[in-house]
Design an enzyme around this catalytic site. Sequence first.
Site, PDB file in Angstrom:
ATOM      1  N   ASN A 174       5.864   7.468   1.037  1.00 35.36           N
ATOM      2  CA  ASN A 174       5.904   8.192  -0.068  1.00 35.36           C
ATOM      3  C   ASN A 174       4.958   9.021  -0.694  1.00 35.36           C
ATOM      4  OD1 ASN A 174       7.305   8.097  -2.478  1.00 35.36           O
ATOM      5  ND2 ASN A 174       6.532   6.057  -3.196  1.00 35.36           N
ATOM      6  N   HIS A 185      11.842  -7.400  -9.807  1.00 36.73           N
ATOM      7  CA  HIS A 185      10.801  -6.633 -10.557  1.00 36.73           C
ATOM      8  C   HIS A 185      11.408  -6.829 -12.148  1.00 36.73           C
ATOM      9  CE1 HIS A 185       8.888  -3.917  -7.466  1.00 36.73           C
ATOM     10  NE2 HIS A 185       9.031  -5.379  -6.928  1.00 36.73           N
ATOM     11  N   ARG A 211       8.755 -10.820 -10.376  1.00 35.64           N
ATOM     12  CA  ARG A 211       7.602 -10.386 -10.575  1.00 35.64           C
ATOM     13  C   ARG A 211       7.695  -9.778 -11.969  1.00 35.64           C
ATOM     14  NH1 ARG A 211       5.429  -4.609  -8.064  1.00 35.64           N
ATOM     15  NH2 ARG A 211       6.280  -3.781  -9.911  1.00 35.64           N
ATOM     16  N   TYR A 255       1.152   0.672 -14.175  1.00 36.85           N
ATOM     17  CA  TYR A 255       2.078   0.744 -13.130  1.00 36.85           C
ATOM     18  C   TYR A 255       3.064  -0.573 -13.415  1.00 36.85           C
ATOM     19  CZ  TYR A 255       3.509  -1.344  -9.118  1.00 36.85           C
ATOM     20  OH  TYR A 255       4.410  -1.828  -7.786  1.00 36.85           O
ATOM     21  N   ASP A 313       1.667  -8.013  -9.913  1.00 42.28           N
ATOM     22  CA  ASP A 313       0.865  -7.135  -8.942  1.00 42.28           C
ATOM     23  C   ASP A 313      -0.149  -6.063  -9.836  1.00 42.28           C
ATOM     24  OD1 ASP A 313       0.413  -5.067  -7.107  1.00 42.28           O
ATOM     25  OD2 ASP A 313       2.476  -4.271  -6.957  1.00 42.28           O
ATOM     26  N   HIS A 353      -2.101  -4.121  -8.377  1.00 40.91           N
ATOM     27  CA  HIS A 353      -2.068  -2.851  -7.935  1.00 40.91           C
ATOM     28  C   HIS A 353      -3.585  -2.018  -7.624  1.00 40.91           C
ATOM     29  CE1 HIS A 353       0.174   1.025  -6.911  1.00 40.91           C
ATOM     30  NE2 HIS A 353       1.197   0.142  -6.495  1.00 40.91           N
ATOM     31  N   GLU A 377      -0.891  -9.981  -6.541  1.00 41.54           N
ATOM     32  CA  GLU A 377      -1.175  -8.880  -5.390  1.00 41.54           C
ATOM     33  C   GLU A 377      -2.109  -7.934  -5.575  1.00 41.54           C
ATOM     34  OE1 GLU A 377       3.009  -7.636  -5.041  1.00 41.54           O
ATOM     35  OE2 GLU A 377       2.566  -5.664  -4.246  1.00 41.54           O
ATOM     36  N   GLU A 411       0.450  -3.760   1.563  1.00 41.44           N
ATOM     37  CA  GLU A 411       1.551  -3.003   1.471  1.00 41.44           C
ATOM     38  C   GLU A 411       1.131  -1.615   1.772  1.00 41.44           C
ATOM     39  OE1 GLU A 411       2.805  -3.255  -2.812  1.00 41.44           O
ATOM     40  OE2 GLU A 411       1.803  -1.388  -2.923  1.00 41.44           O
ATOM     41  N   ARG A 465       1.413  -8.611   3.368  1.00 41.48           N
ATOM     42  CA  ARG A 465       2.526  -7.623   2.951  1.00 41.48           C
ATOM     43  C   ARG A 465       2.906  -6.489   3.687  1.00 41.48           C
ATOM     44  NH1 ARG A 465       3.104  -5.726  -1.880  1.00 41.48           N
ATOM     45  NH2 ARG A 465       5.440  -6.352  -1.787  1.00 41.48           N
ATOM     46  N   HIS A 498       6.326  -5.988   1.832  1.00 42.88           N
ATOM     47  CA  HIS A 498       6.643  -4.862   0.840  1.00 42.88           C
ATOM     48  C   HIS A 498       8.117  -4.383   0.862  1.00 42.88           C
ATOM     49  CE1 HIS A 498       5.578  -0.475  -0.491  1.00 42.88           C
ATOM     50  NE2 HIS A 498       5.617  -1.189  -1.471  1.00 42.88           N
ATOM     51  N   ASP A 550      10.972   2.926  -2.303  1.00 39.11           N
ATOM     52  CA  ASP A 550      10.754   4.046  -1.266  1.00 39.11           C
ATOM     53  C   ASP A 550      10.713   3.381   0.047  1.00 39.11           C
ATOM     54  OD1 ASP A 550       7.964   2.680  -2.624  1.00 39.11           O
ATOM     55  OD2 ASP A 550       7.397   3.423  -0.937  1.00 39.11           O
ATOM     56  N   GLU A 560       9.942  -8.915  -1.092  1.00 37.07           N
ATOM     57  CA  GLU A 560      10.352  -8.001  -1.959  1.00 37.07           C
ATOM     58  C   GLU A 560      11.454  -7.406  -2.164  1.00 37.07           C
ATOM     59  OE1 GLU A 560       7.198  -4.795  -2.786  1.00 37.07           O
ATOM     60  OE2 GLU A 560       7.833  -4.684  -4.732  1.00 37.07           O
ATOM     61  N   TRP A 572      -4.971   4.120  -8.338  1.00 34.16           N
ATOM     62  CA  TRP A 572      -3.691   3.950  -8.852  1.00 34.16           C
ATOM     63  C   TRP A 572      -3.018   2.926  -8.197  1.00 34.16           C
ATOM     64  CZ3 TRP A 572       1.279   3.983  -7.243  1.00 34.16           C
ATOM     65  CH2 TRP A 572       2.421   3.838  -8.104  1.00 34.16           C
TER      66      TRP A 572
HETATM   67  C1  GCO Z   1       5.110  -2.883  -4.790  1.00 33.52           C
HETATM   68  C2  GCO Z   1       4.541  -1.698  -4.377  1.00 33.52           C
HETATM   69  C3  GCO Z   1       5.084  -0.154  -5.047  1.00 33.52           C
HETATM   70  C4  GCO Z   1       4.060   1.012  -4.537  1.00 33.52           C
HETATM   71  C5  GCO Z   1       4.882   1.876  -4.168  1.00 33.52           C
HETATM   72  C6  GCO Z   1       4.134   2.920  -3.430  1.00 33.52           C
HETATM   73  O1  GCO Z   1       4.669  -3.812  -4.943  1.00 33.52           O
HETATM   74  O2  GCO Z   1       6.167  -2.726  -4.578  1.00 33.52           O
HETATM   75  O3  GCO Z   1       2.986  -1.702  -5.228  1.00 33.52           O
HETATM   76  O4  GCO Z   1       5.682  -0.265  -6.320  1.00 33.52           O
HETATM   77  O5  GCO Z   1       3.361   1.378  -5.565  1.00 33.52           O
HETATM   78  O6  GCO Z   1       5.554   1.526  -2.727  1.00 33.52           O
HETATM   79  O7  GCO Z   1       4.904   3.904  -2.548  1.00 33.52           O
HETATM   80 MG    MG Z   2       2.578  -3.615  -4.862  1.00 32.80          MG
END
Ligand code: GCO
Ligand code: MG
Length: 402
Positions: A38, A123, A148, A160, A210, A212, A236, A262, A283, A312, A316, A339, A402
């Site tokens: 991505n 999600h 989630r 996020y 998450d 993140h 996560e 991930e 993950r 993951h 994407d 996921e 991020w």
């Molecule tokens: C998740 C991830 C995604 C990522 C994304 C980045 O847990 O699904 O954190 O949302 O941010 O896949 O490309």
């Molecule tokens: Mg994630």
Amino acid sequence: MSTIERAEVLVASPGRNFVTLRITTSDGVTGLGDATLNGRELAVASYLRDHVVPLLIGRDPARVEDTWQYLYRGAYWRRGPVTMTAIAAVDTALWDIKGKVAGLPVYQLLGGRSRDGVMVYAHASGNDTAELLDDVARFLDEGYLAVRAQAAVPEVGGTYGVRKGKVYEPAASALPDEQPWSTEAYLDFAPTYLAAVRERFGFGFHLLHDVHHRLSPIEAARFGKAVEDLRLFWMEDPTPAENQEAFRLIRQHTTTPIAVGENLSSIWDVQHLITEQLIDYVRTTVVHAGGITHLRRIFDLAALYQVRTGSHGAGDLSPVSMAAAVHVDLAVPNFGIQEHMGHVDGVDEVFRTGVRFADGMLHPSEEPGLGVEYDDEAAAGFPYEPRYLPVARRLDGSVHDW
Ligand code: GCO
Ligand code: MG
């Protein structure tokens, strides 16, 4: 002997960018591999087209392990997401071909079923707690056994994980979107909405969250303690994982389970996390961690330490990755959860997948190979579009993870 005759790098953007490798053998058998990274898609496309495809032509497609070793060791340069994603695409396509030649779905080649289906998490998100609760209700109604939960932090726009359309899509702009971040506001707010989810829906389903990569180890420890009574399935990516040792500190303070991996791409990136039992779920994915061959190696290492899998599966990752994930998940003994975010509508036109959802579980196709087909005609209507993931800045303007 059958040989690899052709390897095509296909780039299409049906709602979001995907890079796909299609390998064709001299017997006319084709295999697909996902090569999507991505926001850095064309780097992998070039790695494959310019440096890998010329090495594949004439090789024996049956030599999956040997091809993996040849591409990994032969590059000299080690690891890294671009290399590992490119190798993953080749590896996945060769497993797809092996399944088709054998007349068996890939999970059968991996040892067969260890379970009846693959439990997935959905999600749920919202711009506030009330919206989040409605979303959780919807997924529980649809039969999900695990959800989630993410809600927008007040005064922190673009938090996020908060969906705008049908599917969460963070890579939505032609240049990186810059989003504000406040750790203090998040740490005050997130435990309250997770508590609200448990208050309203109880404990009869798995609840995930998450972080993140947003917290420092001691902040993550505080968060884990604050939500301990809510019995999360996992928190996560509580802190970035380049420094694997950082997780020891979190572990010393909380029993909230931890999931990481991930954005990591090799067994070396998770070695200490696993062998020192610093996490509970790994993950890593088929597409970003070297394909089915390497992912299985990671999962086998994890099994020795009672670390379970939780691959993951964001939007994407193409349907080719998702199908490969479901085959692996069905076979490995230490599966935890998968996921399942789903895809925007155009994606189904390009990728015809045999993966099916029923009663909170995903099931693979029983067709030989991975059970996914690529429609070139549909793909032609969706040319590549530059897209970036956002960048986070603290309220003082400095860059944050991020
Ligand atoms: C998740 C991830 C995604 C990522 C994304 C980045 O847990 O699904 O954190 O949302 O941010 O896949 O490309
Ligand atoms: Mg994630």
